[in-house]
Design an enzyme around this catalytic site. Structure first.
Site, PDB file in Angstrom:
ATOM      1  N   ARG A  96     -11.086  38.101   5.327  1.00 33.63           N
ATOM      2  CA  ARG A  96      -9.808  38.827   5.398  1.00 33.63           C
ATOM      3  C   ARG A  96      -9.954  39.918   6.431  1.00 33.63           C
ATOM      4  NH1 ARG A  96      -5.847  41.134   0.692  1.00 33.63           N
ATOM      5  NH2 ARG A  96      -5.488  38.906   0.594  1.00 33.63           N
TER       6      ARG A  96
ATOM      7  N   HIS B  62      -1.481  33.834   5.989  1.00 36.73           N
ATOM      8  CA  HIS B  62      -2.075  33.925   4.645  1.00 36.73           C
ATOM      9  C   HIS B  62      -1.987  32.546   3.978  1.00 36.73           C
ATOM     10  CE1 HIS B  62      -3.686  35.636   1.153  1.00 36.73           C
ATOM     11  NE2 HIS B  62      -2.733  36.455   0.775  1.00 36.73           N
TER      12      HIS B  62
ATOM     13  N   GLN C 114      -2.471  31.964   0.075  1.00 34.41           N
ATOM     14  CA  GLN C 114      -1.315  32.384  -0.707  1.00 34.41           C
ATOM     15  C   GLN C 114      -0.298  31.240  -0.795  1.00 34.41           C
ATOM     16  OE1 GLN C 114      -0.545  35.450  -2.327  1.00 34.41           O
ATOM     17  NE2 GLN C 114       1.026  34.106  -3.134  1.00 34.41           N
TER      18      GLN C 114
ATOM     19  N   ASP D 201       8.024  39.970   0.221  1.00 35.04           N
ATOM     20  CA  ASP D 201       6.692  40.576   0.374  1.00 35.04           C
ATOM     21  C   ASP D 201       6.920  42.018   0.821  1.00 35.04           C
ATOM     22  OD1 ASP D 201       3.960  41.026   0.758  1.00 35.04           O
ATOM     23  OD2 ASP D 201       3.885  39.987   2.693  1.00 35.04           O
TER      24      ASP D 201
ATOM     25  N   CYS E  98       4.301  37.514  -3.416  1.00 36.60           N
ATOM     26  CA  CYS E  98       2.850  37.288  -3.368  1.00 36.60           C
ATOM     27  C   CYS E  98       2.078  38.398  -4.083  1.00 36.60           C
ATOM     28  CB  CYS E  98       2.392  37.133  -1.926  1.00 36.60           C
ATOM     29  SG  CYS E  98       2.770  38.575  -0.915  1.00 36.60           S
TER      30      CYS E  98
ATOM     31  N   ARG F  94      -3.184  31.167  -7.621  1.00 41.00           N
ATOM     32  CA  ARG F  94      -4.180  31.441  -6.572  1.00 41.00           C
ATOM     33  C   ARG F  94      -5.542  30.868  -6.991  1.00 41.00           C
ATOM     34  NH1 ARG F  94      -3.350  35.549  -2.978  1.00 41.00           N
ATOM     35  NH2 ARG F  94      -5.086  34.480  -1.963  1.00 41.00           N
TER      36      ARG F  94
HETATM   37  N1   CP Z   1      -1.380  38.256  -2.661  1.00 40.74           N
HETATM   38  C1   CP Z   1      -2.561  38.718  -2.276  1.00 40.74           C
HETATM   39  O1   CP Z   1      -3.197  38.225  -1.354  1.00 40.74           O
HETATM   40  O2   CP Z   1      -3.027  39.764  -3.018  1.00 40.74           O
HETATM   41  P1   CP Z   1      -4.326  40.613  -2.716  1.00 40.74           P
HETATM   42  O3   CP Z   1      -4.066  41.439  -1.488  1.00 40.74           O
HETATM   43  O4   CP Z   1      -4.502  41.456  -3.955  1.00 40.74           O
HETATM   44  O5   CP Z   1      -5.487  39.689  -2.509  1.00 40.74           O
HETATM   45  N1  NVA Z   2       1.874  41.029   4.012  1.00 40.68           N
HETATM   46  C1  NVA Z   2       0.989  41.661   3.076  1.00 40.68           C
HETATM   47  C2  NVA Z   2       0.419  40.680   2.125  1.00 40.68           C
HETATM   48  C3  NVA Z   2      -0.449  41.249   1.067  1.00 40.68           C
HETATM   49  C4  NVA Z   2      -1.026  40.205   0.165  1.00 40.68           C
HETATM   50  C5  NVA Z   2      -0.108  42.383   3.850  1.00 40.68           C
HETATM   51  O1  NVA Z   2      -0.615  41.810   4.822  1.00 40.68           O
HETATM   52  O2  NVA Z   2      -0.455  43.499   3.490  1.00 40.68           O
END
Ligand code: CP
Ligand code: NVA
Length: 307
Positions: A103, A130, A133, A224, A264, A292
């Site tokens: 990530r 993502h 997700q 989101d 999400c 997930r």
């Molecule tokens: N939806 C999601 O990816 O959540 P986190 O940022 O908690 O992993």
């Molecule tokens: N779009 C959001 C998703 C979090 C799971 C971010 O990147 O922060």
């Protein structure tokens, strides 16, 4: 047949429709309690430059359910946080680990990591996408509607990583998706065009600035956060711009009466979604979050070649 063994998963567009369906079938079996071939001695690394609850914990539990081990490798505990170059880190970790979930900010970093490492590298969220997700989202849609093809989704809010993976994922499986964003926050033209090119005849992949037209007849409303990780400083200036895109009871009433609501998470009540809708009878966000785990267990089993 498992065609994902040994592969990197950096974008939703790395899958074919058949691969998505095979993953979702396996995820459903795991959710129903089916046991899996085990991966004793195999190690998943989690290299996370951003915060995470769901992705970190669901990947960890999924690997444990497969009998493997997990190492948390945030940059604060490895030398990459002190400037060790990515290609060096990738080549070294490749000698220890069996699979890596990463990530970070730039999509180019997961692409580069995957080039330098032979093990499967999985995008656990970048600024651009993502995909993990969206596997869970599609599993949730299948549970609610029995099928994916022909289901109509509206995404409201920022043209961000989640919207990008939804565009590609929906196009691949034949779901129509309208993404409604404020004028200066569209999905990238490149991803929009790619999704439209992937969509088969009759699957509508649309971008608009009009939230009301987007939700008309929609069977799923999805949103989101308005300011993603790394954009926190813009939050206050974004709020008024994004307000018309909030999923609240008024907007939900304009959708299909049976519509479900997805997010999400983490959610910001009173911003992109109202408390009443998030906690209301049409919300499926907790099932979505649970999924997930099952989707990623299936993904790990496949990239590790266990099935
Ligand atoms: N939806 C999601 O990816 O959540 P986190 O940022 O908690 O992993
Ligand atoms: N779009 C959001 C998703 C979090 C799971 C971010 O990147 O922060």
């Amino acid at each position: 047949m498992n065609t994902l063994a040994g592969r990197d998963i950096l974008s939703m567009a790395d899958f074919t429709a058949a691969e998505i369906h095979a993953l979702l079938d396996l995820a459903r079996q795991y959710k129903q309690g089916q046991t899996s071939p085990m991966a004793p001695g195999r190690v998943l690394g989690l290299l996370f430059t951003k915060a995470s609850t769901r992705t970190r914990v669901s990947f960890s539990v999924a690997m444990m359910r497969l009998g493997g081990q997990v190492l948390d490798l945030n940059p604060g505990v490895i030398q990459m946080g002190r400037g060790e170059p990515l290609p060096d880190t990738a080549r070294v970790l490749d000698r220890y680990l069996d699979v890596l979930a990463m990530r970070t900010f730039a999509q180019a970093d997961v692409v580069a990591f995957a080039e330098w490492a032979d093990m499967p590298v999985i995008n656990a969220l970048t600024d651009q996408e993502h995909p993990c997700q969206v596997l869970a989202d599609l599993l949730t849609v299948q549970e609610c509607f029995g099928d994916l093809a022909g289901v109509k989704m509206a995404y409201l809010g920022d043209g961000n990583n989640v919207s990008h993976s939804l565009l590609l994922g929906c196009a691949l499986v034949g779901m129509s998706l309208t993404v409604a964003t404020p004028p200066h926050h569209p999905p990238t033209a490149e991803i929009l065009q790619k999704a439209q090119a992937l969509a088969s005849h009759g699957t509508n992949i649309i971008h608009t600035n009009d939230p009301e037209s987007a939700v008309r007849n929609a069977q799923i409303l999805y949103t989101d956060v308005w300011a993603s990780m790394g954009q926190e400083a813009e939050n206050q200036e974004r709020i008024p711009r994004f307000q018309p895109y909030q999923i609240n009871e008024t907007l939900l009433q304009k959708a299909d009466p049976q519509a479900i609501v997805l997010h999400c998470l983490p959610a910001h009540r009173g911003e992109e979604i109202s408390e009443a809708v998030l906690e209301g009878t049409q919300s499926r966000v907790w099932d979505q979050a649970e999924n997930r785990l099952h989707a990623q267990q299936a993904l790990l089993a496949q990239v590790l070649g266990l099935v």
